[in-house]
Design a protein around this motif. Sequence first.
Motif, short mmCIF file in Angstrom:
data_model
loop_
_atom_site.label_atom_id
_atom_site.label_comp_id
_atom_site.label_asym_id
_atom_site.label_seq_id
_atom_site.Cartn_x
_atom_site.Cartn_y
_atom_site.Cartn_z
N ILE A 112 -8.64 -45.25 4.82
CA ILE A 112 -7.70 -44.84 4.45
C ILE A 112 -7.24 -44.12 3.16
N ILE A 113 -7.24 -43.04 2.73
CA ILE A 113 -7.41 -42.67 1.84
C ILE A 113 -5.99 -42.20 0.99
N PRO A 114 -5.52 -42.67 0.54
CA PRO A 114 -3.58 -42.51 0.99
C PRO A 114 -3.26 -41.11 -0.37
N HIS A 115 -2.22 -41.09 -0.09
CA HIS A 115 -1.08 -40.10 -0.50
C HIS A 115 -1.93 -38.90 -1.11
N ALA A 116 -2.45 -38.22 0.67
CA ALA A 116 -3.17 -36.68 0.51
C ALA A 116 -4.25 -36.81 -0.24
N GLY A 117 -4.96 -37.68 -0.52
CA GLY A 117 -6.35 -37.80 -1.33
C GLY A 117 -5.67 -37.43 -2.70
N ALA A 118 -4.84 -38.36 -3.29
CA ALA A 118 -4.54 -37.83 -4.37
C ALA A 118 -5.02 -36.64 -5.27
N VAL A 119 -5.83 -36.74 -6.20
CA VAL A 119 -5.96 -35.61 -6.92
C VAL A 119 -7.91 -35.07 -6.33
N LEU A 120 -8.54 -35.98 -5.37
CA LEU A 120 -9.41 -35.97 -4.90
C LEU A 120 -9.16 -33.79 -4.23
N ILE A 146 -8.14 -31.37 -5.18
CA ILE A 146 -8.09 -30.60 -6.52
C ILE A 146 -9.56 -30.43 -7.13
N VAL A 147 -10.16 -31.76 -7.39
CA VAL A 147 -11.33 -32.00 -7.85
C VAL A 147 -12.61 -31.57 -7.07
N LEU A 162 -17.95 -34.48 -0.45
CA LEU A 162 -17.50 -32.91 0.39
C LEU A 162 -17.31 -34.21 1.85
N SER A 163 -18.54 -34.37 2.21
CA SER A 163 -18.88 -34.93 3.56
C SER A 163 -17.79 -36.43 3.48
N VAL A 164 -17.89 -37.01 2.72
CA VAL A 164 -16.67 -37.68 2.46
C VAL A 164 -15.62 -37.71 3.06
N MET A 165 -14.78 -36.21 1.86
CA MET A 165 -13.88 -35.86 2.77
C MET A 165 -13.85 -35.38 4.60
N PHE A 198 3.98 -31.46 -0.09
CA PHE A 198 4.52 -30.14 -0.61
C PHE A 198 5.18 -30.22 -1.65
N PRO A 199 4.56 -29.07 -2.50
CA PRO A 199 3.87 -27.94 -2.20
C PRO A 199 2.22 -27.47 -1.71
N GLN A 200 2.16 -28.20 -2.93
CA GLN A 200 0.64 -28.18 -3.15
C GLN A 200 0.07 -28.74 -2.21
N GLN A 201 0.12 -29.98 -2.81
CA GLN A 201 -1.44 -31.21 -1.53
C GLN A 201 -1.83 -30.81 -0.12
N LEU A 202 -0.98 -30.96 0.32
CA LEU A 202 -1.09 -30.75 1.99
C LEU A 202 -2.28 -30.03 1.87
N PRO A 203 -1.10 -28.43 1.71
CA PRO A 203 -2.76 -27.63 1.88
C PRO A 203 -4.08 -27.63 1.47
#
Length: 315
Positions: free
Chosen positions: A204-212, A214-215, A237-240, A252-257
């Motif tokens: 389980i990767i926390p906080h909506a994937g952090a910076v993942l 975006i990068v 991408l396979s990990v995601m 919100f507003p950036q991370q979850l979308p």
Amino acid sequence: MQYSKMDLHAHYLSPGYKKFLKEKFNDMGDGVKTPAYSIETTLEIMNKTKIDYTGLSISSPHINTGEQISTIELAAEVNDYAAEQQQKYPNQIGFFASLPLPYIDASLRTIKHALNVQKAAGFTMPTNSRGIYLGDSRLDPIMALLNEHQAIVALHPNEPGTYDTHVAGQIPVPIIEFFFDTTRTVLNMLQNKVFLRYPNIRFIIPHAGAVLPIVASRVQLAQALNPKLTDEQVDILSVMRSQYFDVAGLVFPQQLPALLDLIDPKKLLYASDTPYTPTPHVIHLAEQLEQTGVLSDAEKHNMFTANAQKLLNRI
């Protein structure tokens, strides 16, 4: 609140952990004031937010005291406390056991005891333990045993092993450095093929994937600069798509979308991050998730309960 919920990112503070925070950090672990806590704190928040089940875990700083014996003792104390709460409230409380990283033999014993005796729901692992990140080959025996048991492992950010405090300035560690360290350890695990070599661990990767989110699209470009990297070492991408992500914090507003563009929505999990996130904010963030148009009603139901039920085999 409209939706019932299962919360897989919430914290507890055992008496021993409180003492650790007081003695080692003057009650300011990672620059955050130690919150008041008893199990009633969790139960009250659950009632206010319509949470039916909470999987408790220790937050940061990680329980590594800097010395082996006391680290092992603290791991045992925090796990014993959580197991006791689970026994008292079996339908409402579960826990993710802490490991005395990076001590291998003690961690292996802890895994077996947590699963066989304490009936832990899973494990929590810090992004690093005093600079040892989760892709480090020294931790392979731990990963192998977790893989053997098809364990659930909730990652939690920790203060980076090395960073320039003068550059970070007055911004508290959880605001920025936590996100960077989550991203750093996932990429460290990717390069060392942890996800490929231990495919039965459900991370389980926390906080909506952090910076993942975006990068992620940049990671595959690394091969152009370093041809020695294999396809597997940059296939973020396979990990995601294969791992789980919680929505702790402000998504919100950036991370979850951005995250939803890259993951399977059936791997999305509700998270409150209590008691470090104050109750009024927990309520507000839950309301945002309930009311958002980014998720369908079915996807909200899955995020709030069904995905966690399936992961924990509580259906």
